[in-house]
Design a protein around this motif. Structure first.
Motif, PDB file in Angstrom:
ATOM      1  N   ASN A 207      32.117  16.639  -9.326  1.00  0.00           N
ATOM      2  CA  ASN A 207      32.033  15.805 -10.517  1.00  0.00           C
ATOM      3  C   ASN A 207      33.171  14.806 -10.456  1.00  0.00           C
ATOM      4  O   ASN A 207      34.252  15.128  -9.956  1.00  0.00           O
ATOM      5  N   GLY A 208      32.947  13.617 -11.006  1.00  0.00           N
ATOM      6  CA  GLY A 208      34.015  12.629 -10.965  1.00  0.00           C
ATOM      7  C   GLY A 208      33.795  11.496 -11.946  1.00  0.00           C
ATOM      8  O   GLY A 208      32.773  11.425 -12.632  1.00  0.00           O
TER       9      GLY A 208
ATOM     10  N   LEU B 125      22.233   5.864  -8.803  1.00  0.00           N
ATOM     11  CA  LEU B 125      21.499   7.081  -9.174  1.00  0.00           C
ATOM     12  C   LEU B 125      21.089   7.887  -7.947  1.00  0.00           C
ATOM     13  O   LEU B 125      20.945   9.105  -8.027  1.00  0.00           O
ATOM     14  N   ILE B 126      20.927   7.217  -6.801  1.00  0.00           N
ATOM     15  CA  ILE B 126      20.528   7.900  -5.566  1.00  0.00           C
ATOM     16  C   ILE B 126      21.558   8.946  -5.157  1.00  0.00           C
ATOM     17  O   ILE B 126      21.209  10.009  -4.650  1.00  0.00           O
TER      18      ILE B 126
ATOM     19  N   SER C 194      28.014  13.229 -10.622  1.00  0.00           N
ATOM     20  CA  SER C 194      27.787  14.666 -10.604  1.00  0.00           C
ATOM     21  C   SER C 194      26.753  14.940  -9.523  1.00  0.00           C
ATOM     22  O   SER C 194      25.663  14.362  -9.539  1.00  0.00           O
ATOM     23  N   PHE C 195      27.114  15.791  -8.565  1.00  0.00           N
ATOM     24  CA  PHE C 195      26.237  16.059  -7.439  1.00  0.00           C
ATOM     25  C   PHE C 195      26.335  17.524  -7.051  1.00  0.00           C
ATOM     26  O   PHE C 195      27.432  18.079  -6.980  1.00  0.00           O
TER      27      PHE C 195
ATOM     28  N   SER D 102      38.838   5.743  -8.753  1.00  0.00           N
ATOM     29  CA  SER D 102      37.905   6.840  -8.996  1.00  0.00           C
ATOM     30  C   SER D 102      38.527   8.153  -8.556  1.00  0.00           C
ATOM     31  O   SER D 102      39.417   8.192  -7.699  1.00  0.00           O
ATOM     32  N   SER D 103      38.051   9.213  -9.159  1.00  0.00           N
ATOM     33  CA  SER D 103      38.537  10.554  -8.861  1.00  0.00           C
ATOM     34  C   SER D 103      37.363  11.517  -8.944  1.00  0.00           C
ATOM     35  O   SER D 103      36.534  11.417  -9.853  1.00  0.00           O
ATOM     36  N   ALA D 104      37.288  12.434  -8.003  1.00  0.00           N
ATOM     37  CA  ALA D 104      36.226  13.440  -7.995  1.00  0.00           C
ATOM     38  C   ALA D 104      36.799  14.760  -7.517  1.00  0.00           C
ATOM     39  O   ALA D 104      37.743  14.795  -6.718  1.00  0.00           O
ATOM     40  N   SER D 105      36.240  15.846  -8.009  1.00  0.00           N
ATOM     41  CA  SER D 105      36.694  17.164  -7.571  1.00  0.00           C
ATOM     42  C   SER D 105      35.507  18.110  -7.497  1.00  0.00           C
ATOM     43  O   SER D 105      34.514  17.954  -8.197  1.00  0.00           O
ATOM     44  N   GLY D 106      35.659  19.085  -6.628  1.00  0.00           N
ATOM     45  CA  GLY D 106      34.635  20.100  -6.425  1.00  0.00           C
ATOM     46  C   GLY D 106      34.882  20.823  -5.133  1.00  0.00           C
ATOM     47  O   GLY D 106      35.615  20.336  -4.268  1.00  0.00           O
TER      48      GLY D 106
END
Length: 165
Positions: A68-69, A32-33, A59-60, A99-103
């Motif tokens: 988001n990922g 959560l951090i 989500s950051f 894992s996958s993230a995009s932004g």
């Protein structure tokens, strides 16, 4: 309705204390951090082995960085202590995750595979799970000007709190 729910909860807890705990739903509070929510489900397959599926959503947004990922992981655990209940004590096993993230016009994906050793405490119905070990990581980004690719050995650490039933 409240009385019915209270009676149902007491009945479920009473039944679960009679029967061996074979399932644990877990979450990683430290995730959560960094804006991630990680949840896992561990299921005993016999008296000394289990399989665990982990799911994550991230989500950051800091004003500069926005992403988001999602992620998915799998563990197979071998518990060593016969005197302990199933899903309790020292364990070791293989792990794998994706894992996958995009932004910010950037997409990053990672794959990790390795092994862990750890200990899981069981205070019916609460559990605490700590583990660590080496893993091979392969991380790729889709932007060639942003050299973020990495292939190599790193550490894999985990902590989760759970509810067994």
């Amino acid at each position: 309705m409240k009385k019915f729910l209270l009676c149902a909860a007491i009945a479920v807890l009473g039944i679960s204390n009679v029967k061996a705990q074979e399932n644990i739903v877990k979450f990683n509070p430290l995730a959560l951090i960094v804006g991630s929510f990680e949840v896992g489900y561990e299921r005993a397959v016999n008296d000394s082995q289990s399989v665990q599926l982990d799911l994550a959503y991230s989500s950051f947004n800091s004003g500069i960085i926005d992403y988001n990922g999602f992620g998915v992981g799998l563990q197979y655990r071998f518990y060593f202590q016969d005197s302990k209940d199933v899903l309790e004590g020292w364990f070791a096993g293989p792990v794998a995750s994706y894992s996958s993230a995009s932004g910010n016009d950037l997409s990053v994906s990672s794959f990790a595979a390795g092994g862990v050793i750890g200990y899981q405490w069981n205070w019916n119905p609460i559990t605490l799970d700590l583990y660590g070990g080496p893993a091979y990581y392969s991380i790729d980004a889709d932007d060639p000007t942003f050299d973020f690719g990495f292939d190599g050995i790193g550490a894999r650490l985990g902590l989760s709190l759970g509810f067994n039933f």
